[in-house]
Design an enzyme around this catalytic site. Structure first.
Site, PDB file in Angstrom:
ATOM      1  N   ASP A  16       0.953  -1.031   0.116  1.00  0.00           N
ATOM      2  CA  ASP A  16       0.115  -0.014   0.133  1.00  0.00           C
ATOM      3  C   ASP A  16       0.837   1.175   0.073  1.00  0.00           C
ATOM      4  O   ASP A  16       2.017   1.079   0.239  1.00  0.00           O
ATOM      5  CB  ASP A  16      -0.920  -0.044   1.178  1.00  0.00           C
ATOM      6  CG  ASP A  16      -1.794   1.046   1.285  1.00  0.00           C
ATOM      7  OD1 ASP A  16      -2.511   1.620   0.506  1.00  0.00           O
ATOM      8  OD2 ASP A  16      -1.745   1.799   2.506  1.00  0.00           O
ATOM      9  N   SER A  17       0.219   2.519  -0.086  1.00  0.00           N
ATOM     10  CA  SER A  17       1.015   3.554   0.010  1.00  0.00           C
ATOM     11  C   SER A  17       1.586   3.904   1.268  1.00  0.00           C
ATOM     12  O   SER A  17       2.402   4.859   1.617  1.00  0.00           O
ATOM     13  CB  SER A  17       0.183   4.705  -0.390  1.00  0.00           C
ATOM     14  OG  SER A  17      -0.869   5.005   0.370  1.00  0.00           O
ATOM     15  N   CYS A  79      -4.624  -1.658  -1.749  1.00  0.00           N
ATOM     16  CA  CYS A  79      -4.903   0.043  -1.993  1.00  0.00           C
ATOM     17  C   CYS A  79      -5.756  -0.107  -3.355  1.00  0.00           C
ATOM     18  O   CYS A  79      -5.395  -0.520  -4.336  1.00  0.00           O
ATOM     19  CB  CYS A  79      -3.417   0.432  -2.377  1.00  0.00           C
ATOM     20  SG  CYS A  79      -3.593   1.941  -2.603  1.00  0.00           S
ATOM     21  N   GLU A 160      -1.812   8.688   8.434  1.00  0.00           N
ATOM     22  CA  GLU A 160      -0.246   8.291   8.442  1.00  0.00           C
ATOM     23  C   GLU A 160       0.303   8.801   9.663  1.00  0.00           C
ATOM     24  O   GLU A 160       1.214   8.570  10.186  1.00  0.00           O
ATOM     25  CB  GLU A 160       0.174   8.609   7.152  1.00  0.00           C
ATOM     26  CG  GLU A 160      -0.071   8.045   5.970  1.00  0.00           C
ATOM     27  CD  GLU A 160       0.328   6.462   5.978  1.00  0.00           C
ATOM     28  OE1 GLU A 160       1.548   6.398   6.651  1.00  0.00           O
ATOM     29  OE2 GLU A 160      -0.175   5.554   5.592  1.00  0.00           O
ATOM     30  N   CYS A 192     -11.103   3.066   0.415  1.00  0.00           N
ATOM     31  CA  CYS A 192      -9.584   3.452   0.782  1.00  0.00           C
ATOM     32  C   CYS A 192      -9.237   2.514   1.865  1.00  0.00           C
ATOM     33  O   CYS A 192     -10.149   2.497   2.999  1.00  0.00           O
ATOM     34  CB  CYS A 192      -9.594   4.834   0.756  1.00  0.00           C
ATOM     35  SG  CYS A 192      -7.579   5.105   1.428  1.00  0.00           S
ATOM     36  N   HIS A 194      -6.938   2.931   4.074  1.00  0.00           N
ATOM     37  CA  HIS A 194      -6.711   3.506   5.331  1.00  0.00           C
ATOM     38  C   HIS A 194      -8.036   3.848   6.104  1.00  0.00           C
ATOM     39  O   HIS A 194      -7.977   3.943   7.292  1.00  0.00           O
ATOM     40  CB  HIS A 194      -6.036   4.977   4.990  1.00  0.00           C
ATOM     41  CG  HIS A 194      -4.808   4.922   4.599  1.00  0.00           C
ATOM     42  ND1 HIS A 194      -4.448   4.457   3.412  1.00  0.00           N
ATOM     43  CD2 HIS A 194      -3.808   5.300   5.236  1.00  0.00           C
ATOM     44  CE1 HIS A 194      -2.955   4.623   3.306  1.00  0.00           C
ATOM     45  NE2 HIS A 194      -2.481   5.147   4.483  1.00  0.00           N
TER      46      HIS A 194
HETATM   47  N1  DGL Z   1      -4.877   3.055   0.939  1.00  0.00           N
HETATM   48  C1  DGL Z   1      -4.871   3.625  -0.433  1.00  0.00           C
HETATM   49  C2  DGL Z   1      -6.194   3.371  -0.950  1.00  0.00           C
HETATM   50  O1  DGL Z   1      -6.712   2.341  -0.502  1.00  0.00           O
HETATM   51  C3  DGL Z   1      -3.896   4.947  -0.834  1.00  0.00           C
HETATM   52  C4  DGL Z   1      -4.404   6.252  -0.013  1.00  0.00           C
HETATM   53  C5  DGL Z   1      -3.409   7.133  -0.573  1.00  0.00           C
HETATM   54  O2  DGL Z   1      -2.087   6.928  -0.479  1.00  0.00           O
HETATM   55  O3  DGL Z   1      -3.888   8.194  -1.078  1.00  0.00           O
HETATM   56  O4  DGL Z   1      -6.862   3.900  -1.705  1.00  0.00           O
END
Ligand code: DGL
Length: 287
Positions: A16-17, A79, A160, A192, A194
């Site tokens: 993931d990011s 992600c 984050e 997302c 996150h």
């Molecule tokens: N966790 C990510 C997603 O599911 C990416 C969030 C990001 O880095 O903007 O989209």
């Protein structure tokens, strides 16, 4: 007792990011407790949702290359943004590798909604992606559900920073959620990876608004089930053996920060290494 073959012992690569993919990782660990796992947080390039789609695609490809180089027997693109930007490309590069992406749970949301009004919270890149828009049209046509799309700039950064329930994060969430509630949505997709980490904050906003009826949709569990099915059909599930499963983690930013996130979000203490991943090249840092 040892495992039957090196392929079965090979790790599953999850990326993931940043910390968001951990909301998928926890389901993978719960459903596949014998699998060795590698988690890669591309935090040096987060948030993906604020980058052009081709940059996210390039990062995803370079990371997949690194994970395959580590011997990964399967990849999970944990992600939504990277899935929209790169899953086609990854499938073309690794046609024989079991590969699982994540996408906002529009189908389960349409099924859960009682009035057909569904909000989708996701990054701007996800919501603008052709793959996502196609899915929206298909599910909308088939179910009659209406999807209200809401980008959430800044939310990934808050998560984050470890600010899952701070006042500032709550204010930001209220700004995104309250207008959607006013429009009558009864179901909200966490689009997302996150966002499951702010689920408690979202629930308290809903409770304060007297909206206990609103259903939240997270697909982490379904992604882990899909991975288990794919490993089984490729005959590469790791059996229970005498050796406990391992979890290694890599980050393209601070190892200390990723260790802290593992501990606070999942209660885990994996070995975390820092590395740089240039376009076609992964360079472990000298320390
Ligand atoms: N966790 C990510 C997603 O599911 C990416 C969030 C990001 O880095 O903007 O989209």
């Amino acid at each position: 007792m040892t495992s039957a073959s090196p392929l079965l012992d090979a790790p599953i690569g999850v990326f993931d990011s940043g910390v968001g993919g951990m909301s998928v990782l926890r389901h993978i660990q719960a459903q596949l407790p014998h699998e060795n796992l590698i988690y890669l947080a591309d935090t040096g390039y987060a948030p993906y949702g604020a980058k052009p789609e081709h940059v996210v695609a390039e990062r995803s490809l370079a990371i997949a290359q690194f994970l395959v180089g580590q011997g990964a027997k399967a990849l999970v693109v944990a992600c939504n943004t990277a899935t929209v930007a790169a899953i086609k490309l990854l499938r073309a590069h690794y046609p024989n590798l079991p590969l699982v992406g994540v996408e906002p749970g529009l189908k389960p949301a349409a099924a859960a909604s009682r009035n057909g009004q569904v909000a989708v919270l996701a990054t701007d890149v996800t919501l603008a992606g052709a793959k996502f828009l196609l899915l929206r049209d298909q599910v909308s046509n088939a179910s009659g559900a209406k999807f209200l799309l809401q980008g959430c700039p800044g939310l990934v950064d808050q998560i984050e920073l470890g600010e899952c329930d701070s006042g500032a994060t709550r204010v930001m969430l209220e700004g995104y959620l309250l207008p959607l509630l006013a429009k009558g949505v009864d179901t909200v997709v966490l689009g997302c990876t996150h966002y499951p980490f702010v689920r408690a904050s979202i629930e308290s906003i809903l409770a304060k608004a007297g909206r206990h009826d609103v259903v939240l949709i997270d697909t982490g569990d379904a992604v882990a089930r899909q991975l288990a099915r794919l490993l089984a059909s490729n005959a590469c599930l790791r059996p229970e053996s005498g050796t406990p499963a391992t979890l290694k983690a890599f980050t393209t930013a601070s190892g200390t920060a990723l260790s802290a996130a593992f501990s606070s979000l999942l209660g885990l203490v994996p070995v975390v290494k820092e590395l740089r991943i240039e376009k076609d090249l992964a360079i472990p840092d000298a320390h």
